[in-house]
Enzyme design. Structure first.
Site, mmCIF file in Angstrom:
data_model
loop_
_atom_site.group_PDB
_atom_site.id
_atom_site.type_symbol
_atom_site.label_atom_id
_atom_site.label_comp_id
_atom_site.label_asym_id
_atom_site.label_seq_id
_atom_site.Cartn_x
_atom_site.Cartn_y
_atom_site.Cartn_z
ATOM 1 N N LYS A 142 -33.923 33.606 46.710
ATOM 2 C CA LYS A 142 -34.061 32.424 45.981
ATOM 3 C C LYS A 142 -32.906 31.474 46.790
ATOM 4 O O LYS A 142 -32.027 31.996 47.325
ATOM 5 C CB LYS A 142 -33.620 32.296 44.518
ATOM 6 C CG LYS A 142 -34.069 31.100 43.722
ATOM 7 C CD LYS A 142 -35.888 31.507 43.654
ATOM 8 C CE LYS A 142 -36.350 30.270 42.561
ATOM 9 N NZ LYS A 142 -37.511 30.508 42.479
ATOM 10 N N LYS A 187 -38.914 36.735 49.145
ATOM 11 C CA LYS A 187 -39.610 35.680 48.668
ATOM 12 C C LYS A 187 -39.018 35.005 47.735
ATOM 13 O O LYS A 187 -38.724 35.577 46.629
ATOM 14 C CB LYS A 187 -41.174 35.984 48.448
ATOM 15 C CG LYS A 187 -42.123 35.046 48.345
ATOM 16 C CD LYS A 187 -42.577 34.514 49.516
ATOM 17 C CE LYS A 187 -43.453 33.236 49.095
ATOM 18 N NZ LYS A 187 -42.717 32.040 49.066
ATOM 19 N N ASP A 206 -47.585 43.661 42.400
ATOM 20 C CA ASP A 206 -47.983 44.370 43.712
ATOM 21 C C ASP A 206 -48.246 43.338 44.807
ATOM 22 O O ASP A 206 -49.084 43.828 45.629
ATOM 23 C CB ASP A 206 -48.976 45.390 43.267
ATOM 24 C CG ASP A 206 -49.008 46.511 44.506
ATOM 25 O OD1 ASP A 206 -47.921 46.905 45.019
ATOM 26 O OD2 ASP A 206 -50.200 47.157 44.556
#
Length: 243
Positions: free
Chosen positions: A107, A71, A100
């Site tokens: 990226k 992510k 968490d």
């Protein structure tokens, strides 16, 4: 990218990881393993302009998938380079782990000053970049989920979703290939102001820590304090607004 200390950004991040590993008594081999990036890709993006063909460079780095799909945002800036993207991908790994969230770190970026290109040209650049990520299996709801970053926003995410869905027909969760989409295309309300609001919440909580404030010689609570905001982009603007 070289930091003010003269060290590469990625090396500086890994130095902090090594320090944390020392505090936690982790073996050097483990620290080395969690410091390395899993995969990275450099993409050439030819762009036809009125003045001729210009070749731009894009990057995507996947630091870790240990906790789930990678992510991390995609930034458009003239100073983007592979070292900076590696550093930011690594920081995403630790950020998602610390709070968490079931994601790893990734990226991306394109070395470009978006102000010097038309909207049509930016769309062509974004779609070509996305198509190359799809070809290389570097994007997808269960693989790597980009987001807006410096120089990008909901518009660019909408182009990415549309390109991804067209290249993955029948994939029912295609819209999950990015976050930060427009509300009308499956985006989440509150996402735009979320980072700046998080800055406010974080500093507010620190200002309520009696031992920290006492050490700094400051009064408890956020009231009456002066806040300095560097930059008025999306994060700076919303931080200032909530303060």
């Amino acid at each position: 990218m070289t930091t003010t200390s003269g060290v590469s950004a990625f090396a500086e991040v890994n130095e902090l990881v090594a320090q944390a590993g020392s505090v936690l008594n982790l073996k050097k081999g483990l620290v080395d393993a969690i410091s390395a990036c899993e995969r990275e890709v450099t993409i050439s993006i030819p762009l036809h302009r009125d003045s001729g063909i210009e070749v731009l460079t894009g990057y995507r780095v996947q630091h870790s998938s240990a906790r789930g799909p990678r992510k991390g945002g995609i930034r458009f800036h003239q100073d983007v380079d592979i070292d900076e993207v590696r550093a930011l991908a690594s920081l995403m790994t630790w950020k998602t782990a610390l709070i968490d969230v079931p994601f790893g770190g990734g990226k991306g970026g394109i070395k470009i000053n978006p102000r010097k290109y038309s909207e049509y040209e930016l769309e062509k650049i974004t779609r070509r970049y996305t198509a190359e990520l799809v070809k290389k299996n570097f994007i997808g709801p269960g693989i790597d989920v980009p987001a807006p970053d410096y120089g990008t926003g909901p518009r660019e995410m909408a182009w990415i979703v549309d390109t991804y869905a067209s290249l993955r027909p029948g994939e029912i969760d295609a819209a999950g290939c990015v976050t930060g989409k427009p509300i009308t295309q499956g985006g989440v309300r509150g996402r735009t102001e979320a980072t700046g609001l998080g800055v406010f919440f974080g500093i507010r909580e620190v200002c309520n820590m009696e031992d920290v404030m006492k050490k700094l010689g400051l009064t408890l609570g956020i009231e009456g304090k002066t806040i300095v905001v560097q930059g008025l982009g999306n994060v700076g603007y919303h931080s200032a607004k909530f303060f």
